[in-house]
Design an enzyme around this catalytic site. Structure first.
Site, PDB file in Angstrom:
ATOM      1  N   SER A  17       8.825  -1.431   8.962  1.00 56.54           N
ATOM      2  CA  SER A  17       8.038  -0.804  10.022  1.00 56.54           C
ATOM      3  C   SER A  17       8.937  -0.475  11.223  1.00 56.54           C
ATOM      4  CB  SER A  17       6.862  -1.722  10.395  1.00 56.54           C
ATOM      5  OG  SER A  17       5.868  -1.036  11.100  1.00 56.54           O
ATOM      6  N   ASP A  76       1.032   4.806   2.856  1.00 53.56           N
ATOM      7  CA  ASP A  76       1.241   3.954   4.034  1.00 53.56           C
ATOM      8  C   ASP A  76       0.438   4.494   5.217  1.00 53.56           C
ATOM      9  OD1 ASP A  76       2.373   2.590   6.346  1.00 53.56           O
ATOM     10  OD2 ASP A  76       4.037   2.034   5.041  1.00 53.56           O
ATOM     11  N   HIS A  96       0.889  -0.859   3.776  1.00 51.00           N
ATOM     12  CA  HIS A  96       2.006  -0.739   4.712  1.00 51.00           C
ATOM     13  C   HIS A  96       3.242  -1.365   4.096  1.00 51.00           C
ATOM     14  CE1 HIS A  96       4.009  -0.079   8.404  1.00 51.00           C
ATOM     15  NE2 HIS A  96       3.913  -1.287   8.898  1.00 51.00           N
TER      16      HIS A  96
END
Length: 513
Positions: free
Chosen positions: A233, A452, A482
């Site tokens: 991320s 995602d 994710h």
């Protein structure tokens, strides 16, 4: 005011969480990870005083906190000293909290440094719980993570108290009147002032670039000639910035759930509106609903909550529109959360907001006693120092129709967020977009997941392109949630493991389905 999605640490999914391959062949199987006689020396970062470059880490038993007990097993913790201001490295220092578990085998490659996202996620807290996911890597790597500057045990920043956080939940994040607009912006101003009071001089020294320089000092002190790194991320942006600053020191680097480095503040918000709407559509299809009709039904629920919040089983608390949206966001981080979303939406339609409130509390790190975590505080301080853009109320209003067209559920919230997130911020931002070009660096494996929600797939291709030719290597997973590694694809996991353990670079464009 809590940023509803942004990039968010992988811990957001952890709050809820209780395959085949197609594509090209692997590249050359080689071990360039630093175990051969040609291993580069653990060169000290330029300009670092000897007192910091030569420091020895005093690894010892990790201590528990009021929020979490000490980790079980062979985990050790230590404190690294780094310059407060990298422009004046011989000046004041700050303490950075580290955690590690040493490699279990004899053929050790080195340290594998993890950042789990946010910005603002605590690596010290997250690393032990992530160890099972990366157990295949532990034999040859020391698993290492840390709390970046301004986060948790590394002089973490707290911008307001628990009562003030709960009070702010009543602020309308999609204001409809002048009075609501004023309250929305005043809350943003008050939050920034609280951050400045808490952080002091540190407020201007928690940027992604500062943390990337901390990483290079960490690499040297850990004794590694090259940086072996796994970023998730926001951790992908951090990895890209590190590669740009120190291309010659990049070892084996994996970037998973990739932030689009070409997007500015408005671009990120629009990307996420598209990503979360895409994930919501996939969820609705899985329940047999038409995505357009299902989204309209959820948008209607949110509109009703804007006028009249729902009662909940939590004493004195109601489900507001903003809390409901936050509750919807959390289970979209992982397909395993979809059943909880179905139950919570059904209960809300029947007049009970308790389940959506519980999901929102998980996202907001609220414990049963009413205490809140500070991940979003650190996230805001870091991102507002990074981001130069400060969209005005008028600029945001002009773009709202575009955001709402992209997503009838998330568009308005993410559009308004651009005006409030860094409004009246006490320090100036540093750039429009981060620089991640890394000519001459070793291949960097960029992993994109087509489903995602928080870091839409398109950002992975842009990261690979911006890293540069022969540097960014793209691996695609046609999945949901994710991130890709450890989410159920043997194809992805095998490709990443082969790269990190053997130096085998997959063919650029490989697809796992």
């Amino acid at each position: 005011m809590t940023r509803l999605v942004r990039w968010t640490a992988v811990t957001a999914a952890a709050a809820l969480l209780t395959a085949g391959c197609s594509g090209g062949s692997s590249g050359e199987d080689k071990d360039d990870g630093g175990t051969s006689s040609g291993r580069p020396s653990a060169a000290a970062p330029s300009g670092v005083p000897e007192s910091l470059a030569s420091q020895q880490l005093d690894w010892g038993r990790c201590k528990g906190t009021s929020d979490s007990p000490a980790p079980d097993g062979d985990w050790q913790c230590a404190t690294l000293k780094a310059p407060l201001d990298w422009a004046e490295p011989e000046g004041d220092t700050i303490d950075l909290a580290l955690i590690r578990a040493e490699a279990t085998g004899d053929e050790r490659i080195g340290s594998l440094l993890f950042n789990f996202g946010g910005p603002g996620g605590s690596g010290v807290s997250m690393m032990p719980s992530y160890a099972d996911t990366v157990s295949s890597l532990h034999e040859r790597y020391d698993l290492v993570s840390w709390d970046p500057r301004g986060v948790a045990a590394s002089e973490g920043i707290r911008c307001r108290g628990d009562e003030a956080i709960e009070d702010a939940e009543s602020v309308d994040s999609t204001p409809d009147t002048t009075a609501e607009e004023q309250a929305y912006l005043k809350d943003a101003t008050d939050f920034g002032k609280g951050c400045q009071k808490s952080a002091g001089e540190l407020m201007s020294h928690v940027s992604t670039t500062d943390t990337a320089r901390d990483m290079d000092l960490m690499r040297h002190v850990l004794g590694d000639g090259r940086m072996h790194y796994f970023g998730i991320s926001y951790g992908t942006e951090l990895g890209g910035v590190y590669a740009h600053l120190f291309p010659e020191r990049v070892g084996r680097m994996v970037l998973d759930a990739v932030v689009d480095p070409s997007a500015d503040t408005m671009g990120h918000a629009e990307n996420q509106a598209r990503g979360f709407q895409r994930a919501l559509d996939d969820y609705l299809k899985s329940t047999g609903q038409d995505p357009k009709q299902g989204s309209r039904k959820i948008a209607d629920l949110l509109e009703r909550l804007d006028a009249e919040p729902l009662p909940t089983s939590s004493p004195g608390r109601k489900l507001t529109q903003t809390l409901a949206l936050t509750g919807i966001v959390l289970p979209l981080y992982s397909k395993s959360g979809w059943p909880a979303l179905t139950s919570a939406l059904s209960a809300a339609e029947e007049g009970d907001g308790s389940e959506l409130l519980a999901l929102a509390d998980g996202y907001n790190e609220r414990d049963p006693s009413g205490g809140y975590g500070t991940t979003t505080h650190s996230q805001r301080v870091i991102s507002c120092l990074d981001d130069k853009q400060r969209p005005t109320l008028e600029e945001t209003k002009k773009l709202l129709p575009r955001f709402e067209k992209v997503s009838p559920v998330f568009g308005a919230f993410l559009g308004w967020d651009t005006a409030g997130w860094c409004h009246d911020w006490p320090v100036a931002g540093q750039h429009e977009t981060p620089e991640v070009s890394a000519p001459g660096a070793a291949p960097v494996l960029v992993v994109g997941n087509t489903g995602d929600p928080a870091t839409p797939y398109e950002g992975a291709r842009r990261m690979a392109d911006e890293l540069g030719e022969d540097v960014g290597v793209m691996l695609t997973w046609k999945g949901e949630g994710h991130g890709a590694y450890g989410n159920g694809s043997d194809c992805v996991d095998s490709a990443v493991d082969a790269y990190l353990l053997k130096g085998t670079v997959p063919e650029d464009g490989k697809v796992c389905s």
